[in-house]
Design an enzyme around this catalytic site. Structure first.
Site, PDB file in Angstrom:
ATOM      1  N   ASP A 115      -2.699   1.731   7.249  1.00  0.00           N
ATOM      2  CA  ASP A 115      -1.995   1.330   5.907  1.00  0.00           C
ATOM      3  C   ASP A 115      -1.605  -0.293   5.776  1.00  0.00           C
ATOM      4  O   ASP A 115      -1.743  -1.047   4.800  1.00  0.00           O
ATOM      5  CB  ASP A 115      -0.578   2.091   5.592  1.00  0.00           C
ATOM      6  CG  ASP A 115      -1.013   3.610   5.619  1.00  0.00           C
ATOM      7  OD1 ASP A 115      -2.091   3.887   5.010  1.00  0.00           O
ATOM      8  OD2 ASP A 115      -0.061   4.459   5.857  1.00  0.00           O
TER       9      ASP A 115
ATOM     10  N   CYS B 117     -14.814  -7.586  14.558  1.00  0.00           N
ATOM     11  CA  CYS B 117     -14.093  -8.521  14.858  1.00  0.00           C
ATOM     12  C   CYS B 117     -13.153  -8.222  16.052  1.00  0.00           C
ATOM     13  O   CYS B 117     -12.298  -8.983  16.464  1.00  0.00           O
ATOM     14  CB  CYS B 117     -13.326  -9.120  13.651  1.00  0.00           C
ATOM     15  SG  CYS B 117     -12.112  -8.091  12.985  1.00  0.00           S
TER      16      CYS B 117
ATOM     17  N   GLU C  74      -1.904  -1.552  -5.561  1.00  0.00           N
ATOM     18  CA  GLU C  74      -3.348  -0.703  -6.227  1.00  0.00           C
ATOM     19  C   GLU C  74      -3.085  -0.054  -7.397  1.00  0.00           C
ATOM     20  O   GLU C  74      -1.851   0.630  -7.779  1.00  0.00           O
ATOM     21  CB  GLU C  74      -3.465   0.370  -5.191  1.00  0.00           C
ATOM     22  CG  GLU C  74      -4.231  -0.219  -3.602  1.00  0.00           C
ATOM     23  CD  GLU C  74      -4.551   0.932  -2.870  1.00  0.00           C
ATOM     24  OE1 GLU C  74      -5.497   1.009  -2.450  1.00  0.00           O
ATOM     25  OE2 GLU C  74      -3.796   1.924  -2.633  1.00  0.00           O
TER      26      GLU C  74
ATOM     27  N   CYS D 221     -12.296  -3.992   6.555  1.00  0.00           N
ATOM     28  CA  CYS D 221     -11.624  -4.735   7.617  1.00  0.00           C
ATOM     29  C   CYS D 221     -10.863  -6.003   7.134  1.00  0.00           C
ATOM     30  O   CYS D 221     -11.486  -6.884   6.310  1.00  0.00           O
ATOM     31  CB  CYS D 221     -12.476  -5.220   8.791  1.00  0.00           C
ATOM     32  SG  CYS D 221     -11.524  -6.132  10.117  1.00  0.00           S
TER      33      CYS D 221
ATOM     34  N   ASP E 266       0.754  -1.146   0.026  1.00  0.00           N
ATOM     35  CA  ASP E 266      -0.112   0.079   0.146  1.00  0.00           C
ATOM     36  C   ASP E 266       0.921   1.270  -0.157  1.00  0.00           C
ATOM     37  O   ASP E 266       1.784   1.368   0.666  1.00  0.00           O
ATOM     38  CB  ASP E 266      -1.004   0.143   1.330  1.00  0.00           C
ATOM     39  CG  ASP E 266      -1.921   1.292   1.249  1.00  0.00           C
ATOM     40  OD1 ASP E 266      -2.367   1.508   0.272  1.00  0.00           O
ATOM     41  OD2 ASP E 266      -1.988   1.835   2.169  1.00  0.00           O
TER      42      ASP E 266
ATOM     43  N   CYS F 277     -11.539  -2.260  14.476  1.00  0.00           N
ATOM     44  CA  CYS F 277     -12.793  -2.862  13.826  1.00  0.00           C
ATOM     45  C   CYS F 277     -13.809  -3.466  15.026  1.00  0.00           C
ATOM     46  O   CYS F 277     -13.441  -4.152  16.123  1.00  0.00           O
ATOM     47  CB  CYS F 277     -12.498  -4.401  12.991  1.00  0.00           C
ATOM     48  SG  CYS F 277     -14.089  -4.806  12.607  1.00  0.00           S
TER      49      CYS F 277
END
Ligand code: ZN
Length: 382
Positions: A349, A342, A269, A321, A185, A339
Site C-alpha cells: 500500500d 530495481c 485515487e 514499481c 492509498d 521489484c
C-alpha cells in the site's frame, strides 16, 4: 462554498406525529409523481419533466388539503428530487452502465427527509427553537453555532430520532500555505497509507462497533420473517448501523482535518466504486473503511481550506514499481512489493501511495506549466 450543519431536534409526541405525517405527504407526492411519469411514458410515450409536474401542484393542493399541509416549496422540492433521480438514471443508461435501476417507489422506511429549499419559507429558527410549518416550534440543540448564510434546511428522521440539516454558504477560510505534498492509498489492512509512510488505523471503538454490527446482521438473517423477534433484531441492527455510520464520519472528519492542516497538495485515487463492486473482496474492504465518505469529506475540507486535491486514475497504482516504473504483477494477497528490476522491497500500500503521489505531481506540474505534455502522458498511465 457550501457547508452542512447537523443538529438534533426534539419534537414532542404531537409534533413528532405531525412530522411523520408531513413525511408521509412528501412520500405520497414523490410516488404519485413517479407513477405519473411511468404512465405518461407507457401509454403515450411522453417524458414528463419537472415543470410539467410542478404545474399541476396548485390544483392538487386545492383538491387535497393533506397535500397543502406540506409547505409549497418543500413540495416542489420533492418533484425536483424525483427529477434528479430520473436525470441520473438517463445519464447512466446513456453512458452504457450495466444494471441501471429505474427510479423506484419509496416505502415508508426508504423515505426519511423533507427539504425546505429556502430558509424562512416554512422553516425558521425562532427564539432558540426551530419553527416548521404545520409542525410548530420544536426544541433544537444548537451544539455549535451556524456559520454563513442559511440556504436550505432538511428535516430528517433516522431510527426514530429527528435531525435538522442546514446547508449554508460560507466563505472559504484558507489555511497558511504549505508546500508539502502527499499521496494517499486506501489500505486493505489499515484505513489508509500515506506516501510519508504513515499508516492510518481505524480506531478501536469503530472496529468494535463494526464487529457488533456483523453480529446484529447475522442475528437478523437467522430470525423467521415476520416474527416479533425479527422485528427486534432489525431495530437493533438499524441502531448499530447508525452508530457505525456516526463513528466512521467522526473518524473521517478527524483524519481529513489533520491531512488538510499539514499538506498543501493531496493526491488520492478516484475510486469508481461501481467498478470495484465487481471485485468482492476489495468492495467489502472499501465499503467497510468508508472510503467514499472519507473522500467527500476530504474534498470539501480541502476546498474550504484552499488546498489542492487531485483525483488520480486508480488502475495500476498497486502494480507499478514506485522505484523504477516497472510493472510488477501481484494478486491482492501479496502484501509486499518486491521489484525484481530495481530491487526495492516495501509495503504494497505504501508503494501504491508513492505512485499516487507521483501521478498527483504530474497533474500539479501540468497546472504549473501547461505546455508540459510529458506529464499528461504520465497521468494517462492506468
Ligand atoms: Zn522497481
Amino acid at each position: 462554498m457550501r457547508k452542512a450543519f447537523l443538529y438534533r431536534i426534539y419534537p414532542n409526541q404531537v409534533q413528532s406525529d405531525k412530522l411523520d405525517n408531513l413525511l408521509g405527504v412528501a412520500r405520497n407526492i414523490y410516488n404519485a409523481a413517479l407513477q405519473e411519469r411511468r404512465d405518461a411514458y407507457k401509454m403515450q410515450g411522453i417524458s414528463l419533466n419537472y415543470f410539467d409536474q410542478a404545474g399541476e401542484l396548485k390544483e392538487l393542493r386545492d383538491l387535497f388539503p393533506d397535500i397543502a399541509n406540506l409547505n409549497c416549496s418543500a413540495t416542489q422540492d420533492m418533484l425536483r428530487r424525483l427529477d434528479k433521480s430520473f436525470k441520473a438514471f438517463f445519464r447512466r443508461v446513456k453512458s452504457g452502465e450495466e444494471e441501471v435501476g429505474y427510479p423506484r417507489f419509496k416505502g415508508r422506511n426508504r423515505f426519511n427527509s423533507i427539504t425546505f429549499p429556502t430558509y424562512g419559507d416554512g422553516v425558521k429558527i425562532k427564539d432558540g427553537r426551530l419553527y416548521i410549518q404545520n409542525a410548530g416550534l420544536i426544541k433544537i440543540k444548537l451544539h455549535r453555532s451556524l456559520e454563513g448564510k442559511i440556504n436550505t434546511v432538511t428535516i430528517k428522521r433516522e431510527c426514530d430520532k429527528w435531525y435538522a440539516v442546514f446547508s449554508n454558504m460560507v466563505d472559504v477560510m484558507p489555511l497558511p500555505v504549505s508546500d508539502k505534498m502527499v499521496g494517499i492509498d486506501v489500505g486493505l489492512e489499515s484505513f489508509a497509507v500515506t506516501s510519508d509512510e504513515e499508516y492510518i488505523e481505524n480506531p478501536r471503538c469503530l472496529r468494535q462497533s463494526e464487529a457488533a454490527l456483523r453480529v446484529a446482521q447475522r442475528s437478523v438473517s437467522r430470525k423467521r420473517r415476520g416474527g416479533s423477534n425479527r422485528h427486534k433484531a432489525v431495530t437493533l441492527l438499524a441502531k448499530r448501523h447508525l452508530k457505525v455510520k456516526r463513528q466512521r464520519a467522526d473518524f473521517a472528519h478527524k483524519v481529513a482535518d489533520r491531512l488538510v492542516q499539514e499538506y498543501g497538495k493531496i493526491a488520492v485515487e478516484d475510486l469508481q466504486i461501481v467498478n470495484m463492486v465487481r471485485n468482492h473482496h476489495l468492495a467489502k474492504s472499501i465499503s467497510d473503511a468508508g472510503w467514499g465518505q472519507f473522500l467527500s469529506i476530504l474534498t470539501y475540507k480541502a476546498e474550504y481550506a484552499g488546498r489542492e486535491l487531485v483525483l488520480v486514475p486508480p488502475n495500476g497504482t498497486s502494480q507499478i514499481c514506485s522505484g523504477c516504473g516497472s510493472v510488477v504483477k501481484k494478486s491482492l494477497s501479496v502484501r509486499v512489493h518486491n521489484c525484481p528490476v530495481c530491487g526495492i522491497s516495501l509495503n504494497r500500500d505504501l508503494n501504491a501511495a508513492l505512485n499516487i503521489l507521483a501521478l498527483g505531481r504530474s497533474v500539479w506540474d501540468v497546472t504549473l506549466n501547461r505546455s508540459s505534455c510529458v506529464s499528461q502522458e504520465a497521468v494517462g498511465v492506468s
